[in-house]
Design a protein around this motif. Sequence first.
Motif, PDB file in Angstrom:
ATOM      1  N   SER A  31     -23.827  32.475  52.250  1.00  0.00           N
ATOM      2  CA  SER A  31     -24.102  32.727  50.845  1.00  0.00           C
ATOM      3  C   SER A  31     -22.966  32.201  49.975  1.00  0.00           C
ATOM      4  O   SER A  31     -21.803  32.161  50.393  1.00  0.00           O
ATOM      5  CB  SER A  31     -24.303  34.220  50.603  1.00  0.00           C
ATOM      6  OG  SER A  31     -23.086  34.888  50.906  1.00  0.00           O
ATOM      7  N   VAL A  32     -23.338  31.722  48.848  1.00  0.00           N
ATOM      8  CA  VAL A  32     -22.339  31.310  47.871  1.00  0.00           C
ATOM      9  C   VAL A  32     -22.691  32.017  46.567  1.00  0.00           C
ATOM     10  O   VAL A  32     -23.821  32.440  46.360  1.00  0.00           O
ATOM     11  CB  VAL A  32     -22.328  29.792  47.650  1.00  0.00           C
ATOM     12  CG1 VAL A  32     -21.865  29.073  48.868  1.00  0.00           C
ATOM     13  CG2 VAL A  32     -23.699  29.311  47.223  1.00  0.00           C
ATOM     14  N   ALA A  33     -21.715  32.130  45.716  1.00  0.00           N
ATOM     15  CA  ALA A  33     -21.963  32.750  44.426  1.00  0.00           C
ATOM     16  C   ALA A  33     -20.969  32.184  43.432  1.00  0.00           C
ATOM     17  O   ALA A  33     -20.001  31.515  43.823  1.00  0.00           O
ATOM     18  CB  ALA A  33     -21.809  34.269  44.521  1.00  0.00           C
ATOM     19  N   ARG A  42     -29.614  30.323  41.505  1.00  0.00           N
ATOM     20  CA  ARG A  42     -29.927  31.199  42.634  1.00  0.00           C
ATOM     21  C   ARG A  42     -29.655  30.464  43.944  1.00  0.00           C
ATOM     22  O   ARG A  42     -30.586  30.139  44.682  1.00  0.00           O
ATOM     23  CB  ARG A  42     -31.409  31.601  42.596  1.00  0.00           C
ATOM     24  CG  ARG A  42     -31.789  32.521  41.459  1.00  0.00           C
ATOM     25  CD  ARG A  42     -31.829  33.977  41.916  1.00  0.00           C
ATOM     26  NE  ARG A  42     -32.095  34.871  40.802  1.00  0.00           N
ATOM     27  CZ  ARG A  42     -31.157  35.270  39.941  1.00  0.00           C
ATOM     28  NH1 ARG A  42     -29.921  34.823  40.063  1.00  0.00           N
ATOM     29  NH2 ARG A  42     -31.452  36.078  38.964  1.00  0.00           N
ATOM     30  N   PRO A  43     -28.390  30.192  44.235  1.00  0.00           N
ATOM     31  CA  PRO A  43     -28.084  29.410  45.462  1.00  0.00           C
ATOM     32  C   PRO A  43     -28.601  30.114  46.716  1.00  0.00           C
ATOM     33  O   PRO A  43     -28.848  29.469  47.720  1.00  0.00           O
ATOM     34  CB  PRO A  43     -26.569  29.313  45.454  1.00  0.00           C
ATOM     35  CG  PRO A  43     -26.093  30.385  44.539  1.00  0.00           C
ATOM     36  CD  PRO A  43     -27.175  30.581  43.510  1.00  0.00           C
ATOM     37  N   VAL A  48     -39.338  17.790  37.816  1.00  0.00           N
ATOM     38  CA  VAL A  48     -39.357  18.723  38.953  1.00  0.00           C
ATOM     39  C   VAL A  48     -37.976  18.808  39.589  1.00  0.00           C
ATOM     40  O   VAL A  48     -37.462  19.902  39.897  1.00  0.00           O
ATOM     41  CB  VAL A  48     -40.412  18.265  39.992  1.00  0.00           C
ATOM     42  CG1 VAL A  48     -40.258  19.052  41.274  1.00  0.00           C
ATOM     43  CG2 VAL A  48     -41.813  18.421  39.419  1.00  0.00           C
ATOM     44  N   LEU A  49     -37.332  17.644  39.745  1.00  0.00           N
ATOM     45  CA  LEU A  49     -36.020  17.631  40.402  1.00  0.00           C
ATOM     46  C   LEU A  49     -34.971  18.350  39.549  1.00  0.00           C
ATOM     47  O   LEU A  49     -34.120  19.080  40.072  1.00  0.00           O
ATOM     48  CB  LEU A  49     -35.599  16.181  40.677  1.00  0.00           C
ATOM     49  CG  LEU A  49     -36.425  15.494  41.769  1.00  0.00           C
ATOM     50  CD1 LEU A  49     -36.228  13.996  41.740  1.00  0.00           C
ATOM     51  CD2 LEU A  49     -36.041  16.046  43.136  1.00  0.00           C
ATOM     52  N   ALA A  50     -35.038  18.141  38.228  1.00  0.00           N
ATOM     53  CA  ALA A  50     -34.064  18.807  37.362  1.00  0.00           C
ATOM     54  C   ALA A  50     -34.249  20.314  37.403  1.00  0.00           C
ATOM     55  O   ALA A  50     -33.271  21.081  37.451  1.00  0.00           O
ATOM     56  CB  ALA A  50     -34.202  18.285  35.934  1.00  0.00           C
ATOM     57  N   VAL A  51     -35.506  20.737  37.412  1.00  0.00           N
ATOM     58  CA  VAL A  51     -35.761  22.176  37.504  1.00  0.00           C
ATOM     59  C   VAL A  51     -35.196  22.710  38.821  1.00  0.00           C
ATOM     60  O   VAL A  51     -34.541  23.765  38.863  1.00  0.00           O
ATOM     61  CB  VAL A  51     -37.280  22.466  37.392  1.00  0.00           C
ATOM     62  CG1 VAL A  51     -37.572  23.912  37.748  1.00  0.00           C
ATOM     63  CG2 VAL A  51     -37.773  22.145  35.992  1.00  0.00           C
ATOM     64  N   ASN A  55     -26.440  23.039  40.655  1.00  0.00           N
ATOM     65  CA  ASN A  55     -26.310  23.148  42.111  1.00  0.00           C
ATOM     66  C   ASN A  55     -25.124  22.364  42.665  1.00  0.00           C
ATOM     67  O   ASN A  55     -24.499  22.775  43.629  1.00  0.00           O
ATOM     68  CB  ASN A  55     -27.626  22.712  42.785  1.00  0.00           C
ATOM     69  CG  ASN A  55     -28.000  21.294  42.434  1.00  0.00           C
ATOM     70  OD1 ASN A  55     -27.383  20.672  41.564  1.00  0.00           O
ATOM     71  ND2 ASN A  55     -29.008  20.762  43.105  1.00  0.00           N
ATOM     72  N   GLY A  56     -24.804  21.218  42.030  1.00  0.00           N
ATOM     73  CA  GLY A  56     -23.704  20.411  42.543  1.00  0.00           C
ATOM     74  C   GLY A  56     -22.394  21.180  42.571  1.00  0.00           C
ATOM     75  O   GLY A  56     -21.519  20.920  43.403  1.00  0.00           O
ATOM     76  N   PHE A  57     -22.259  22.129  41.668  1.00  0.00           N
ATOM     77  CA  PHE A  57     -21.030  22.930  41.599  1.00  0.00           C
ATOM     78  C   PHE A  57     -20.773  23.657  42.908  1.00  0.00           C
ATOM     79  O   PHE A  57     -19.657  23.659  43.428  1.00  0.00           O
ATOM     80  CB  PHE A  57     -21.147  23.926  40.447  1.00  0.00           C
ATOM     81  CG  PHE A  57     -20.063  24.954  40.419  1.00  0.00           C
ATOM     82  CD1 PHE A  57     -18.782  24.615  39.998  1.00  0.00           C
ATOM     83  CD2 PHE A  57     -20.308  26.257  40.827  1.00  0.00           C
ATOM     84  CE1 PHE A  57     -17.785  25.561  39.977  1.00  0.00           C
ATOM     85  CE2 PHE A  57     -19.300  27.210  40.806  1.00  0.00           C
ATOM     86  CZ  PHE A  57     -18.028  26.866  40.382  1.00  0.00           C
ATOM     87  N   HIS A  58     -21.814  24.264  43.478  1.00  0.00           N
ATOM     88  CA  HIS A  58     -21.621  25.102  44.654  1.00  0.00           C
ATOM     89  C   HIS A  58     -21.113  24.313  45.844  1.00  0.00           C
ATOM     90  O   HIS A  58     -20.171  24.724  46.516  1.00  0.00           O
ATOM     91  CB  HIS A  58     -22.935  25.805  45.016  1.00  0.00           C
ATOM     92  CG  HIS A  58     -23.409  26.735  43.957  1.00  0.00           C
ATOM     93  ND1 HIS A  58     -22.712  27.848  43.581  1.00  0.00           N
ATOM     94  CD2 HIS A  58     -24.498  26.697  43.172  1.00  0.00           C
ATOM     95  CE1 HIS A  58     -23.347  28.473  42.628  1.00  0.00           C
ATOM     96  NE2 HIS A  58     -24.445  27.790  42.347  1.00  0.00           N
ATOM     97  N   SER A  59     -21.745  23.170  46.093  1.00  0.00           N
ATOM     98  CA  SER A  59     -21.315  22.437  47.293  1.00  0.00           C
ATOM     99  C   SER A  59     -19.924  21.861  47.094  1.00  0.00           C
ATOM    100  O   SER A  59     -19.135  21.766  48.037  1.00  0.00           O
ATOM    101  CB  SER A  59     -22.337  21.373  47.668  1.00  0.00           C
ATOM    102  OG  SER A  59     -22.938  20.802  46.555  1.00  0.00           O
ATOM    103  N   LYS A  60     -19.599  21.489  45.856  1.00  0.00           N
ATOM    104  CA  LYS A  60     -18.253  20.974  45.629  1.00  0.00           C
ATOM    105  C   LYS A  60     -17.220  22.097  45.793  1.00  0.00           C
ATOM    106  O   LYS A  60     -16.143  21.871  46.344  1.00  0.00           O
ATOM    107  CB  LYS A  60     -18.164  20.360  44.238  1.00  0.00           C
ATOM    108  CG  LYS A  60     -17.071  19.332  44.142  1.00  0.00           C
ATOM    109  CD  LYS A  60     -16.760  19.035  42.702  1.00  0.00           C
ATOM    110  CE  LYS A  60     -16.357  20.320  42.032  1.00  0.00           C
ATOM    111  NZ  LYS A  60     -16.407  20.265  40.596  1.00  0.00           N
TER     112      LYS A  60
END
Lengths: 204, 874
Positions: free
Chosen positions: B546-548, B517-518, B506-509, B399-404
Amino acid sequence: MSDEADRPGATETDAPGDVPTAGETEGEGDGEGAAAASTATRERRETEAQRAYVTTGDTTVIVRTAARIVSPIVLLLAVSLTIRGHNLPGGGFIGGVLTAIAVVLLYVVFGVDYVRDRLVPRAERWNPSMAMVSGGLALALAAGLVPVLVGSSFLEQGFYIAPEPLPGPFFHDFEVASALAFDVGIYLVVVGGLLTVVREVGSE
Amino acid sequence: MTAHAQPDAALLLAAIGLPFAAAVLVPALYRLVGERVAYVGAAVAAGSLALVFSQFDATGSVVVDWIPAYGIALRLYVDGLSLLVALLASGVGVLVFTYCGGYMHGKDAQPRFYASLLAFMGSMLGLVFAADLIALFVFWELTSLTSFSLIGHYSTSEDAVYAARKSMLITVAGGLFLLAGLIALYSVSGDALGARTFDLVAMLEEGEAMRAALRDRGLFLPVLGLVGVGAAAKSAQVPLHVWLPDAMEAPTPVSAFLHSATMVKAGVYLFGRMRPLLRSPEWEASLLALGLTTMTVGALLAVAADDVKALLAYSTASHLGLITAGFGFQSKLGAETGAFHVLNHAVFKAALFLVAGIVAHEAGSQLLSELGGLRRDLPLTAGVAGLAAVSMAGLPPLNGFHSKELLFEAAYEFAAHDGGLAWAVPVVAVGASAFTVLYSYRFLTLFLGERRAPHLDDRAALEHDGDDDGDERGADDGHGHGHSGGHGHADGISRPPLPMLVGPVVLAVAAVVVGLRPGLATGGVVGRAFEAAQFAPGATPGEGFSVAFPTELKPAVVMSAVTVGVGAAMVPVERRVRDAVRAVLARDPATADFYYDGAVDGLADLSGAVVARVQTGRLRTYATWILGGFAVLALAGHAAADPDLALELGDGVTVATVLVSLLAVLSAAAVVRAASHVAGVLVLSVVGLMIAVFYILAAAPDLALTQLLVETLLLVLFLLVIKRLPPFYGEIDRLRAARDGVLSLLVGAAVFVTVLASTAPTPDPFLRRRLLELAGFGGEEPVGFVTELGGGANVVNVVLVDFRATDTLGEISVVAMVAISVVTLLRMRDVGGAVFPADVAPSGDGTAPDGGRAEGEGDDATDGPESHDGGVDG
């Protein structure tokens, strides 16, 4: 210890009831004596006799007799000033100060410990002046919160004037104001507060 | 998500109130269920989570009256941003409380710990839903207070105390800046909205008008600065980040909760919340500078850190910088970055903190230099750490990839649009992110490479440290049977108990799911949070964004590639990078701590110097300072206010009043000339009596009564101390006499002017009649129970106990406080550090027989400094 010698015989003859409490008075004197001795280098150090003046009531018969007569009258006046405050000069503040004066007078004449032992039941268990402070504050708060509970706003006061003619010993206007509860709260806080300060500072 | 149901006030209040109520009950519950109170906490957090979730479809505000007289309400506003942070706070709360069930086993002061943690969670929920400026500020400060208690949990540790105080000073000072900013907003709202209001939603709706009004008044930049400082202090932006690494003294679950997912998010939440209101070129410039600086400095410091938790703390500062920068951009992409990274950062950083806690708990160290290769001992933990660290580094597919990527896109667009110096923004963003890759790798060295841990080196440590805990836990609690005492036990590293693993897993999942699935996030709550930060309330299109994963070569993809490349290239020379940063930090002026410690020490020294001059222990000095201060302040106040003065004589002046006043003046002069205390006090009471007579002549019997009684009381009190005073006054030197003379003239002038100023406005004659009417006289006699009227003929008393009864309540509270203070000061002054040499007298120590009084000790302290003796007749 050293205090024993300073305990005036007059107190014992004049107030025979003092005997059971002698131990405690001595105890306090003891502590004071010890503390005083440890700071013997201080310039303005009172003699034990001077100290005893405040704690054991080494006063003349005239003053003691006068105080015995005057203080109940003053206390009665204080209560009446408090109660009538809503309609005539007086009120909780004034009544409280007057009550404190009466008690402080007793302190001066008979000594703080003597007064506490004689007037307060089981004085070693609690601190009546602090109890008055907290009780008074609680009462005043309650006087504020009760109106909230019945849907009025905080500290909203009301009064009730009974329709005439009145039964029994009452005549003319008979008024009950809820503000009296608040006033009594003020009275208690003022008395308790003043006496706490006087006692604490006086026992220094 | 397009639904616009109105939020339910009762459910929202329950969500906020539940943790507070539970916090109150925790001490009692702890007696009942012991350490399992952690799971009660988790249940409470789950309850709040469910309640917040029940409002998921709602948007809008509900108002609960709080102080209607001042227009202050508990206005609760639900939108994407508040939902996002509230869900994080309660959701991560569930995991953290569960984790505590394992981590806090056998630790001290657990009731206080859980109560503070619950209260913190409640404050956080209150903060994000509050849309009233005052309520917002109250909850804002509540989070600081509760976090103070949590950071200082190990209250016997010097470091913890230092850290707690530091975070308190910085965040509360920041809060004061925020308060000033909010008040400025309030004062301006009158211009923009027609009437002054604390309603933040109304301000957000009219963002344009508010900005214009702020600029008109010249308050735009001040408000931006004040709100910015407040939010920056909370979210640890450079240079106010110094409290965050120290705050790691807190138990690890607290670090995971407060310093990754929630409290520090309060700061960036505020940036997001205020964004529609303050968005402008100035906003963009200042937030970009702040955010990118923090991002870079935080990343560099994280690279240099040796303590795992310190690394995570600096990394947190760095990522908060990223969010701040995101909210800084005026473009949509900026708001998307900020909103999305709030979620992403909370997810991976909370996981990493919990992992760090497991490592410290099981391996007995949290120093990177002492640990390594733990992947075989803690395989599941290592897996979680791997995923979370990859997400932190901003690598796909997490997930960190998308916001960066969003940040890079926003930065590139900004630079392409503005050109010139703006190109620095993407360059700095890439640089900081490269260091992020580097320290993410450093974190993973915990699990990679050669196997090292104190518990492996030192068998003795096994006997009484972390592993002991592990055994007891297995035996007593019944939690985590399957994990503790596993194969690692023989080597000194046992696996963590189940409660400690639930949270990280849970957090890693979640990190993986959001990474793959952003759309689940961006089309849902994150999308709504973006809209809340981008548009005014009510104007949201309700589509999210949306991001992809990129399918073509965009600039942002190139930037990402450069980031990873540079980061990876630095890995072999990691030690040199670290040493270089440490070399810079070795110089004091380069660290923010240097300035913080300097300021605090300087203030302490200044305070010491002032106290030495003002608090000499002599009554004379106190009186001089107090009276002088009063006189100067009062005169300055009058000079500033320039009031009307009553210079003509009123109607009440009669021969009698003049005579009485003259007598009072004469007696006052006689007091000064009096040779002994007795004479002085007696003459002084003549002054008092004359004043009482004056009151009687002026038809004020209540005042006269009071004056007489106070005079009497003073006289009686004087009798108490008369024997202890010297019979005659000594000589005082001329200098001192002159100083006292000047002081009395000053005080006299101040009182004189005050009397003139306060009697100048003659009250309307109507006022007297109105008061009498209100008291119930002058009209018809009321019958029955009446509350509208006062019902007393003594208007003074009716005012005291009815019309202004709240004031009176305040006054008697002060009386009570004075009594308590006197008792406390006089009885407790031998407890703790003694200030005066005279107080060092041994109190009690066996020589004082207990005279049946519990507080016998207090009375032994008879020989106070002389000021106490003098204090009696003061």
